[in-house]
Structures are given as structure tokens and as C-alpha cells.
Motif scaffolding. Structure first.
Motif, PDB file in Angstrom:
ATOM      1  N   ARG A  73      -2.346  -9.645  -1.566  1.00 33.09           N
ATOM      2  CA  ARG A  73      -2.847  -9.113  -0.288  1.00 33.09           C
ATOM      3  C   ARG A  73      -2.531 -10.030   0.888  1.00 33.09           C
ATOM      4  O   ARG A  73      -3.363 -10.203   1.773  1.00 33.09           O
ATOM      5  CB  ARG A  73      -4.353  -8.827  -0.353  1.00 33.09           C
ATOM      6  CG  ARG A  73      -4.826  -7.955  -1.507  1.00 33.09           C
ATOM      7  CD  ARG A  73      -4.124  -6.638  -1.634  1.00 33.09           C
ATOM      8  NE  ARG A  73      -4.331  -5.792  -0.464  1.00 33.09           N
ATOM      9  CZ  ARG A  73      -3.629  -4.690  -0.246  1.00 33.09           C
ATOM     10  NH1 ARG A  73      -2.686  -4.305  -1.071  1.00 33.09           N
ATOM     11  NH2 ARG A  73      -3.854  -3.964   0.821  1.00 33.09           N
ATOM     12  N   ASP A  75       0.807  -1.218   0.000  1.00 29.91           N
ATOM     13  CA  ASP A  75       0.000   0.000   0.000  1.00 29.91           C
ATOM     14  C   ASP A  75       0.844   1.273   0.000  1.00 29.91           C
ATOM     15  O   ASP A  75       0.352   2.338  -0.367  1.00 29.91           O
ATOM     16  CB  ASP A  75      -0.960   0.007   1.190  1.00 29.91           C
ATOM     17  CG  ASP A  75      -2.066  -1.026   1.047  1.00 29.91           C
ATOM     18  OD1 ASP A  75      -2.269  -1.539  -0.079  1.00 29.91           O
ATOM     19  OD2 ASP A  75      -2.717  -1.330   2.058  1.00 29.91           O
ATOM     20  N   HIS A  76       2.114   1.191   0.378  1.00 31.86           N
ATOM     21  CA  HIS A  76       3.012   2.349   0.331  1.00 31.86           C
ATOM     22  C   HIS A  76       3.535   2.617  -1.082  1.00 31.86           C
ATOM     23  O   HIS A  76       3.918   3.733  -1.394  1.00 31.86           O
ATOM     24  CB  HIS A  76       4.195   2.151   1.287  1.00 31.86           C
ATOM     25  CG  HIS A  76       3.872   2.493   2.691  1.00 31.86           C
ATOM     26  ND1 HIS A  76       3.223   1.632   3.527  1.00 31.86           N
ATOM     27  CD2 HIS A  76       4.095   3.620   3.400  1.00 31.86           C
ATOM     28  CE1 HIS A  76       3.064   2.206   4.699  1.00 31.86           C
ATOM     29  NE2 HIS A  76       3.583   3.412   4.649  1.00 31.86           N
TER      30      HIS A  76
END
Length: 173
Positions: free
Chosen positions: A101, A90-91
Motif C-alpha cells: 500500500r 486497486d485496478h
């Protein structure tokens, strides 16, 4: 730190040591902590032993070239597989990278088995922050019958160090 690395390199066992450097205006960690663990980045898959043989590594310049073309040198579609946990992904990540995920790396083997069919007939390049997870992931993918599979040599940090960062968006946690 450079003096310590120099002393390590004086020992033949560490002569080819290639540390990664990442500069920051802020102190990135609150404290230094060293722990002795039975496995670096736990995968819970005992047959994966990088010290006994590595998966083929792909240098950063070649990955950049392949991503610009969308194809490897043999004309096969290239996909990047992010082996980091969802929080890290997510960064930032490579454009269109596959992200399963996962919340911890020990989930990678079951995620691979669930999604292996989507990787067939493609050149797969696994990547991670510094090169440990993507190396283990590439070994497992080859063990599971996928080919061609590569690991990004040195991970994202080396990619940033040796290229202009093209095809990557966001940061690296």
C-alpha cells in the motif's frame, strides 16, 4: 511510431530495443508530455543504478508456470510483490500478490525494511506496469540480502502480451 522504432534499432546502441505495445479503443492520455528527469521512477536510493547491473529477470512464461504450480523449479514457494502504488494496485494485480500500500515508489525502501522478514525463504518475483519499478525493487531486495529475487521481464504489459493473462485479475492502470 514503428518507423521511429526501426530508425532507433538501426543504431547499434538500440538494436535490441523491445518496446511494449498496448492497444486501446480510446485515447488513453490527454496529451503527450516528455520531461527530462534525473531519475526515472524516483526511489531516492542512489546506489540503485540499473544501468550498472540488473537483477535477474524472469520471463513471462516461466512466471505463469510457477504461479500455476505455486512453486519455482527448485520447489520453493513463489510470491509476487507488487511494486506499484496503491492506486494502481486497486485496478488489478496478480492473485495473492503482496501489496504494501505504498503511495509513491520512494516509500518502497522503508516498506521493504519493515516487511523483509515475510519474504525470507521464498522466491520473490517483483512486478510493475512496464518493468522499471520492479527492476529497481529487485536490485534493492538483493542488496538487502534476499535471494532468490527476480523481476518480471517487461512487467505486466509484457505478461499480457506474451501469455493469456492467467493469475492476474482486474486491469492495468
Amino acid at each position: 511510431v514503428r518507423g521511429f522504432v526501426g530508425a532507433l534499432r538501426a543504431d547499434a546502441r538500440f538494436a535490441d530495443l523491445d518496446p511494449k505495445e498496448s492497444w486501446s479503443a480510446d485515447v488513453p492520455f490527454r496529451r503527450m508530455q516528455v520531461k527530462l528527469k534525473r531519475e526515472i521512477i524516483r526511489m531516492d536510493h542512489p546506489t540503485i543504478r540499473p544501468a550498472q547491473g540488473r537483477a535477474p529477470a524472469l520471463d513471462c512464461a516461466t512466471l505463469r508456470r510457477w504461479l500455476s504450480r505455486g512453486r519455482d523449479d527448485a520447489g520453493r514457494e513463489v510470491v509476487t510483490l507488487d511494486t506499484r502504488n496503491a492506486f494502481e494496485v486497486d485496478h488489478g494485480s496478480f492473485d495473492n500478490a503482496i501489496d504494501w500500500r505504498i503511495t509513491k515508489f520512494s516509500e518502497f525502501p522503508s516498506a521493504l525494511r519493515a516487511h523483509r522478514h515475510t519474504l525470507r525463504d521464498k522466491t520473490v518475483v517483483s512486478f510493475c506496469t512496464g518493468g522499471i519499478r520492479c527492476e529497481k525493487a529487485a536490485i534493492l531486495m538483493r542488496e538487502e540480502g534476499l535471494d532468490p529475487v527476480y523481476q518480471l521481464e517487461g512487467g505486466i504489459l509484457k505478461y499480457f502480451e506474451l501469455t493469456d493473462g492467467a493469475h492476474y485479475h482486474g486491469g492495468c492502470f
